[in-house]
Motif scaffolding. Structure first.
Motif, short mmCIF file in Angstrom:
data_model
loop_
_atom_site.label_atom_id
_atom_site.label_comp_id
_atom_site.label_asym_id
_atom_site.label_seq_id
_atom_site.Cartn_x
_atom_site.Cartn_y
_atom_site.Cartn_z
N LEU A 111 4.48 5.55 -5.38
CA LEU A 111 4.37 5.65 -6.84
C LEU A 111 3.60 6.90 -7.24
O LEU A 111 4.00 7.61 -8.17
CB LEU A 111 3.65 4.39 -7.35
CG LEU A 111 4.13 3.77 -8.64
CD1 LEU A 111 5.61 3.50 -8.56
CD2 LEU A 111 3.38 2.50 -8.90
N ALA A 112 2.52 7.19 -6.51
CA ALA A 112 1.74 8.41 -6.83
C ALA A 112 2.60 9.65 -6.61
O ALA A 112 2.62 10.56 -7.44
CB ALA A 112 0.49 8.45 -5.96
N VAL A 113 3.32 9.68 -5.47
CA VAL A 113 4.18 10.83 -5.18
C VAL A 113 5.25 10.97 -6.25
O VAL A 113 5.56 12.08 -6.73
CB VAL A 113 4.81 10.68 -3.78
CG1 VAL A 113 5.86 11.74 -3.56
CG2 VAL A 113 3.74 10.77 -2.72
N ALA A 114 5.84 9.85 -6.68
CA ALA A 114 6.89 9.90 -7.70
C ALA A 114 6.35 10.43 -9.01
O ALA A 114 7.00 11.23 -9.69
CB ALA A 114 7.49 8.51 -7.89
N VAL A 159 0.85 -1.20 0.00
CA VAL A 159 0.00 0.00 0.00
C VAL A 159 0.88 1.25 0.00
O VAL A 159 0.66 2.20 -0.77
CB VAL A 159 -0.95 -0.03 1.22
CG1 VAL A 159 -1.63 1.31 1.37
CG2 VAL A 159 -1.97 -1.12 1.06
N MET A 160 1.90 1.22 0.86
CA MET A 160 2.82 2.36 0.89
C MET A 160 3.53 2.52 -0.44
O MET A 160 3.81 3.64 -0.88
CB MET A 160 3.85 2.16 2.02
CG MET A 160 3.29 2.42 3.38
SD MET A 160 2.70 4.10 3.51
CE MET A 160 1.53 3.93 4.80
N PHE A 161 3.85 1.40 -1.08
CA PHE A 161 4.50 1.47 -2.38
C PHE A 161 3.60 2.17 -3.40
O PHE A 161 4.07 2.97 -4.22
CB PHE A 161 4.86 0.06 -2.85
CG PHE A 161 5.52 0.04 -4.19
CD1 PHE A 161 6.81 0.50 -4.34
CD2 PHE A 161 4.85 -0.43 -5.30
CE1 PHE A 161 7.42 0.49 -5.57
CE2 PHE A 161 5.45 -0.44 -6.54
CZ PHE A 161 6.75 0.02 -6.67
N VAL A 162 2.31 1.88 -3.35
CA VAL A 162 1.37 2.55 -4.26
C VAL A 162 1.39 4.06 -4.01
O VAL A 162 1.43 4.87 -4.95
CB VAL A 162 -0.05 1.98 -4.09
CG1 VAL A 162 -1.05 2.80 -4.89
CG2 VAL A 162 -0.10 0.54 -4.53
N PHE A 163 1.41 4.47 -2.73
CA PHE A 163 1.45 5.89 -2.43
C PHE A 163 2.75 6.52 -2.92
O PHE A 163 2.76 7.64 -3.46
CB PHE A 163 1.29 6.12 -0.92
CG PHE A 163 -0.08 5.80 -0.41
CD1 PHE A 163 -1.17 5.89 -1.24
CD2 PHE A 163 -0.28 5.40 0.89
CE1 PHE A 163 -2.43 5.60 -0.80
CE2 PHE A 163 -1.55 5.11 1.35
CZ PHE A 163 -2.62 5.21 0.51
#
Lengths: 102, 176
Positions: free
Chosen positions: A68-71, A62-66
């Motif tokens: 990714l959005a920030v990146a 889940v944190m990885f998805v976030f």
């Protein structure tokens, strides 16, 4: 998972992050600095997913998805800024951009 | 599987080392894509197939395309043609190709050995991730959407001003 040394994943994440930080420090081209920032973000995502795999919880991904959005947002705004800098200074050398006119 | 993990780690580290030492931006970009693919293999081996797919589709696919676009905008003119010819020499693309071939061989080995089918035990499935994402982390998803909107507006603002400035300079005959 069956016999994967997950601690090794954390070590790889740390080394990738250190490489990205070194890239930010040693490169003088704005585009390379930006690419090194991406390396650092990617290493952070690797650390999160590794930690999630260690405890078999979905929170890491889940944190990885976030991340990714920030990146994605960071790349869009950052590249627009890089184009601005190139337009203003006709170069991407950050040493020649050290004077602020604001 | 431990060997596969180690090999993918080494590929990721080597590719990243070339990213920060490459002298040309496109070479660095090629190596960075290889590095992302290696990290995706690491995710797959760790039992995070959803993260691996996102890494390939969004990171190596979408975000790197933005970088390629900007590099093409920064390198216009007839010099680009000559540079293109220069890039087609094998010395330029041999390194990333070899590293990517190592990853491809590893992927074939993993699928061939049938480990991915017997997963389940130590694996976090996409379904669990989705349940967590839209359950306890719903607020985070909303915040990410607001962040994406802010990025969209900011990028539009910057590029709009840049476009207007270029137009006015072209009218006065001083711009590129």
């Amino acid at each position: 998972m069956n016999g994967i040394p997950l601690e090794q994943g954390l070590i790889v994440a740390g080394l990738l992050f250190a490489m990205g930080a070194a890239g930010v420090l040693i490169r003088r081209n704005a585009l390379f600095i930006f690419l090194s920032l991406e390396v650092m973000i990617n290493a952070t995502g690797l650390a999160f997913v590794t930690a999630g795999a260690m405890w078999l919880q979905p929170d890491g991904q889940v944190m990885f998805v976030f991340i990714l959005a920030v990146a994605a947002v960071e790349v869009a705004v950052g590249l627009a800024l890089v184009l601005w800098l190139y337009h203003w200074f006709r170069t991407l050398d950050v040493d020649r951009m050290s004077r602020m006119r604001g | 599987m431990t060997d596969a993990f180690t090999i993918a780690s080494i590929v990721a580290l080597l590719a990243t080392l070339r990213v920060i030492t490459a002298s040309h931006a496109v070479h660095a970009l090629l190596y960075f894509i290889v590095s992302l693919l290696a990290v995706a293999v690491l995710f797959l081996l760790m039992g995070a197939p959803f993260a691996a797919a996102l890494e390939v589709i969004i990171y190596a696919g979408a975000i790197m395309v933005l970088f390629v676009f900007v590099m093409m905008m920064l390198n216009p003119g007839p010099r680009a043609v000559q540079r293109e010819r220069h890039w087609l020499r094998p010395r330029i693309w041999a390194g990333p190709s070899i590293l990517a071939a190592v990853l491809a061989a590893e992927l074939v080995f993993i699928i061939g050995s049938g480990v991915s089918r017997t997963a389940g035990a130590g694996q976090v499935s996409p379904g669990e991730v989705g349940m967590a994402l839209f359950g306890p982390y719903l607020l985070g998803v909303e915040m990410a959407s607001v962040l994406l909107l802010a990025g969209l507006v900011g990028t539009y603002h910057l590029s709009w001003h840049l476009g207007r400035r270029r137009d006015s300079e072209r009218k006065r005959g001083i711009g590129p």
